[in-house]
Design a protein around this motif. Structure first.
Motif, PDB file in Angstrom:
ATOM      1  N   ASP A 187       0.847  -1.195   0.000  1.00 33.67           N
ATOM      2  CA  ASP A 187       0.000   0.000   0.000  1.00 33.67           C
ATOM      3  C   ASP A 187       0.886   1.250   0.000  1.00 33.67           C
ATOM      4  O   ASP A 187       1.820   1.377   0.808  1.00 33.67           O
ATOM      5  CB  ASP A 187      -0.898  -0.010   1.234  1.00 33.67           C
ATOM      6  N   ASP A 188       0.580   2.196  -0.887  1.00 32.79           N
ATOM      7  CA  ASP A 188       1.410   3.396  -1.035  1.00 32.79           C
ATOM      8  C   ASP A 188       1.506   4.210   0.252  1.00 32.79           C
ATOM      9  O   ASP A 188       2.553   4.797   0.546  1.00 32.79           O
ATOM     10  CB  ASP A 188       0.871   4.283  -2.164  1.00 32.79           C
ATOM     11  N   PHE A 189       0.414   4.262   1.002  1.00 34.10           N
ATOM     12  CA  PHE A 189       0.420   5.056   2.231  1.00 34.10           C
ATOM     13  C   PHE A 189       1.075   4.310   3.390  1.00 34.10           C
ATOM     14  O   PHE A 189       1.996   4.815   4.039  1.00 34.10           O
ATOM     15  CB  PHE A 189      -1.010   5.456   2.621  1.00 34.10           C
ATOM     16  N   TRP A 190       0.606   3.086   3.633  1.00 32.11           N
ATOM     17  CA  TRP A 190       1.038   2.376   4.833  1.00 32.11           C
ATOM     18  C   TRP A 190       2.486   1.911   4.767  1.00 32.11           C
ATOM     19  O   TRP A 190       3.150   1.786   5.801  1.00 32.11           O
ATOM     20  CB  TRP A 190       0.112   1.193   5.111  1.00 32.11           C
ATOM     21  N   ARG A 191       3.007   1.647   3.585  1.00 28.67           N
ATOM     22  CA  ARG A 191       4.403   1.199   3.540  1.00 28.67           C
ATOM     23  C   ARG A 191       5.374   2.295   3.950  1.00 28.67           C
ATOM     24  O   ARG A 191       6.528   2.017   4.288  1.00 28.67           O
ATOM     25  CB  ARG A 191       4.747   0.680   2.153  1.00 28.67           C
ATOM     26  N   GLN A 192       4.923   3.544   3.936  1.00 27.41           N
ATOM     27  CA  GLN A 192       5.756   4.643   4.414  1.00 27.41           C
ATOM     28  C   GLN A 192       5.645   4.830   5.923  1.00 27.41           C
ATOM     29  O   GLN A 192       6.457   5.537   6.527  1.00 27.41           O
ATOM     30  CB  GLN A 192       5.352   5.948   3.716  1.00 27.41           C
ATOM     31  N   ASN A 193       4.643   4.196   6.517  1.00 30.54           N
ATOM     32  CA  ASN A 193       4.402   4.356   7.954  1.00 30.54           C
ATOM     33  C   ASN A 193       4.713   3.115   8.770  1.00 30.54           C
ATOM     34  O   ASN A 193       5.053   3.211   9.953  1.00 30.54           O
ATOM     35  CB  ASN A 193       2.935   4.749   8.184  1.00 30.54           C
ATOM     36  N   ILE A 194       4.572   1.940   8.168  1.00 25.53           N
ATOM     37  CA  ILE A 194       4.872   0.702   8.899  1.00 25.53           C
ATOM     38  C   ILE A 194       6.320   0.317   8.634  1.00 25.53           C
ATOM     39  O   ILE A 194       6.647  -0.396   7.693  1.00 25.53           O
ATOM     40  CB  ILE A 194       3.922  -0.435   8.467  1.00 25.53           C
ATOM     41  N   LEU A 195       7.209   0.837   9.491  1.00 26.47           N
ATOM     42  CA  LEU A 195       8.641   0.612   9.315  1.00 26.47           C
ATOM     43  C   LEU A 195       9.247  -0.153  10.492  1.00 26.47           C
ATOM     44  O   LEU A 195      10.471  -0.122  10.701  1.00 26.47           O
ATOM     45  CB  LEU A 195       9.364   1.953   9.124  1.00 26.47           C
ATOM     46  N   SER A 196       8.398  -0.820  11.246  1.00 21.78           N
ATOM     47  CA  SER A 196       8.870  -1.662  12.348  1.00 21.78           C
ATOM     48  C   SER A 196       7.726  -2.575  12.764  1.00 21.78           C
ATOM     49  O   SER A 196       6.558  -2.314  12.460  1.00 21.78           O
ATOM     50  CB  SER A 196       9.322  -0.817  13.543  1.00 21.78           C
ATOM     51  N   THR A 197       8.053  -3.632  13.469  1.00 22.42           N
ATOM     52  CA  THR A 197       7.016  -4.543  13.941  1.00 22.42           C
ATOM     53  C   THR A 197       6.177  -3.895  15.047  1.00 22.42           C
ATOM     54  O   THR A 197       5.001  -4.229  15.210  1.00 22.42           O
ATOM     55  CB  THR A 197       7.635  -5.846  14.469  1.00 22.42           C
ATOM     56  N   ALA A 198       6.786  -2.973  15.796  1.00 20.88           N
ATOM     57  CA  ALA A 198       6.027  -2.270  16.838  1.00 20.88           C
ATOM     58  C   ALA A 198       4.928  -1.426  16.197  1.00 20.88           C
ATOM     59  O   ALA A 198       3.793  -1.365  16.694  1.00 20.88           O
ATOM     60  CB  ALA A 198       6.961  -1.393  17.663  1.00 20.88           C
ATOM     61  N   LYS A 199       5.259  -0.761  15.067  1.00 16.10           N
ATOM     62  CA  LYS A 199       4.269   0.050  14.368  1.00 16.10           C
ATOM     63  C   LYS A 199       3.224  -0.849  13.697  1.00 16.10           C
ATOM     64  O   LYS A 199       2.040  -0.506  13.627  1.00 16.10           O
ATOM     65  CB  LYS A 199       4.965   0.911  13.311  1.00 16.10           C
ATOM     66  N   LEU A 200       3.650  -2.005  13.224  1.00 17.54           N
ATOM     67  CA  LEU A 200       2.719  -2.967  12.632  1.00 17.54           C
ATOM     68  C   LEU A 200       1.685  -3.391  13.668  1.00 17.54           C
ATOM     69  O   LEU A 200       0.490  -3.445  13.367  1.00 17.54           O
ATOM     70  CB  LEU A 200       3.479  -4.196  12.125  1.00 17.54           C
ATOM     71  N   ARG A 201       2.135  -3.675  14.861  1.00 15.25           N
ATOM     72  CA  ARG A 201       1.222  -4.074  15.931  1.00 15.25           C
ATOM     73  C   ARG A 201       0.268  -2.943  16.304  1.00 15.25           C
ATOM     74  O   ARG A 201      -0.932  -3.151  16.461  1.00 15.25           O
ATOM     75  CB  ARG A 201       2.023  -4.506  17.160  1.00 15.25           C
ATOM     76  N   LYS A 202       0.803  -1.732  16.406  1.00 10.38           N
ATOM     77  CA  LYS A 202      -0.004  -0.589  16.819  1.00 10.38           C
ATOM     78  C   LYS A 202      -1.100  -0.270  15.811  1.00 10.38           C
ATOM     79  O   LYS A 202      -2.227   0.075  16.183  1.00 10.38           O
ATOM     80  CB  LYS A 202       0.904   0.620  17.019  1.00 10.38           C
ATOM     81  N   GLN A 203      -0.798  -0.376  14.528  1.00 10.31           N
ATOM     82  CA  GLN A 203      -1.731   0.033  13.484  1.00 10.31           C
ATOM     83  C   GLN A 203      -2.534  -1.128  12.885  1.00 10.31           C
ATOM     84  O   GLN A 203      -3.312  -0.915  11.960  1.00 10.31           O
ATOM     85  CB  GLN A 203      -0.953   0.736  12.359  1.00 10.31           C
ATOM     86  N   TYR A 204      -2.336  -2.318  13.422  1.00 14.94           N
ATOM     87  CA  TYR A 204      -2.984  -3.497  12.828  1.00 14.94           C
ATOM     88  C   TYR A 204      -4.502  -3.327  12.731  1.00 14.94           C
ATOM     89  O   TYR A 204      -5.100  -3.546  11.665  1.00 14.94           O
ATOM     90  CB  TYR A 204      -2.635  -4.741  13.647  1.00 14.94           C
ATOM     91  N   ASP A 205      -5.146  -2.959  13.838  1.00 11.78           N
ATOM     92  CA  ASP A 205      -6.602  -2.838  13.845  1.00 11.78           C
ATOM     93  C   ASP A 205      -7.086  -1.725  12.924  1.00 11.78           C
ATOM     94  O   ASP A 205      -8.198  -1.787  12.394  1.00 11.78           O
ATOM     95  CB  ASP A 205      -7.102  -2.598  15.269  1.00 11.78           C
ATOM     96  N   THR A 206      -6.262  -0.689  12.739  1.00  5.70           N
ATOM     97  CA  THR A 206      -6.640   0.401  11.841  1.00  5.70           C
ATOM     98  C   THR A 206      -6.568  -0.052  10.388  1.00  5.70           C
ATOM     99  O   THR A 206      -7.430   0.306   9.568  1.00  5.70           O
ATOM    100  CB  THR A 206      -5.704   1.613  12.047  1.00  5.70           C
ATOM    101  N   MET A 207      -5.582  -0.864  10.071  1.00  2.83           N
ATOM    102  CA  MET A 207      -5.402  -1.301   8.690  1.00  2.83           C
ATOM    103  C   MET A 207      -6.325  -2.450   8.301  1.00  2.83           C
ATOM    104  O   MET A 207      -6.678  -2.598   7.129  1.00  2.83           O
ATOM    105  CB  MET A 207      -3.940  -1.738   8.477  1.00  2.83           C
TER     106      MET A 207
END
Length: 233
Positions: A187-207
Motif C-alpha cells: 500500500d502506497d500510504f502504509w508502507r511509508q508508515n509501517i517501518l517496524s514490527t512495533a508500528k505494525l502491531r499498533k496500526q494493525y486494527d486500523t489497517m
C-alpha cells in the motif's frame, strides 16, 4: 579456571550449578559427576552450601602438587562428554562475563515484575517464528527502500518481541501477520508508515478493515465472504 580467573583467583569462590550447566552443555547430574571426578583426581575441591551456590577451590597444577599416581591421567580419566561440553567455553568467555555483569546490575531491581525481566532477557533464535516474521517485514521494507539501514542484533530481538506480543496478547496467527505485512508494504500510504514490527502491531486494527475490503473486492462474485477469512488463508 575461567570463572576463578574472573574472581581474581580467589582461594574459594562460588558458582551456581546453572552457570556450569549452561557453559559446559552438561545436565545437572553431568555437572555433579564431572566435579566429583575432578575432586577425586585432586584438581579441585568443593563444598555445597545448601540452596546457595556451591563453593569451589582450584588446586595448583604445578609438578608435585598432585599425587604421582594421578599425574598424566586427566585425559584418560575425564569423560568425553565433559571434554566436549567444556570445549569452546573460552571463546564464549566474553559473553559470559557480560551476562554475569548484567545479572549483578539487576540484583537491586527486584521491584520489577518477573514477567518483564523474562521477556527483556528472552532471545529469539533465527529460525523462530517471531524472528522469521520480523525479518520478513524487514525484507519487504528493504525492497521498498534499499537504502534502509540494517538492523542491529538488539533491534532484531526487539522486532521479534513485538511479533511475540502480537501472537500471545493480540491473538494474531503467524499467517494473519504475514498477510498484513504483505498488504501494508504494497500500500502506497502504509508502507511509508509501517517501518517496524512495533508500528505494525499498533496500526494493525486500523489497517485491517481496509485490507479486508480490498481483498473482498478482488474476489469472484460467486465467493461467499461469510465462509472465507482472508486473515486465515
Amino acid at each position: 579456571m575461567y570463572l576463578n580467573n574472573i574472581t581474581g583467583w580467589k582461594s574459594w569462590f562460588t558458582v551456581a550449578s546453572s552457570t556450569l550447566e549452561f557453559r559446559s552443555g552438561l545436565s545437572r547430574q553431568g555437572v555433579i559427576k564431572a566435579r566429583n571426578e575432578l575432586k577425586q583426581l585432586g584438581y579441585i575441591d568443593f563444598k555445597t552450601n545448601g540452596r546457595s551456590a556451591t563453593s569451589y577451590h582450584m588446586k595448583p597444577l604445578m609438578q608435585g602438587s598432585v599425587q604421582p599416581s594421578l599425574q598424566g591421567s586427566v585425559q584418560d580419566s575425564l569423560q568425553p562428554s565433559l571434554h566436549d561440553g567444556l570445549q569452546g567455553s573460552v571463546q564464549n568467555s566474553s559473553a559470559l562475563y557480560k551476562q554475569n555483569k548484567t545479572k549483578q546490575n539487576k540484583t537491586n531491581n527486584s521491584d520489577k515484575s518477573q514477567a518483564t525481566r523474562h521477556h527483556t532477557q528472552q532471545k529469539f533464535a533465527d529460525d523462530s517464528v517471531e524472528m522469521q516474521l520480523a525479518m520478513y517485514l524487514f525484507s519487504k521494507i528493504k525492497e521498498n527502500n534499499p537504502e534502509h539501514k540494517e538492523l542491529t542484533d538488539s533491534q532484531k530481538q526487539k522486532w521479534a518481541d513485538s511479533i511475540r506480543l502480537m501472537i500471545e496478547r493480540d491473538d494474531r496467527s503467524p499467517k494473519q501477520i504475514k498477510n498484513m505485512v504483505d498488504w501494508c508494504q504494497a500500500d502506497d500510504f502504509w508502507r511509508q508508515n509501517i517501518l517496524s514490527t512495533a508500528k505494525l502491531r499498533k496500526q494493525y486494527d486500523t489497517m485491517a478493515p481496509r485490507a479486508m475490503k480490498e481483498w473482498q473486492r478482488k474476489q469472484p462474485v460467486t465467493v461467499n465472504f461469510e465462509d472465507d477469512d482472508w486473515f486465515r488463508r
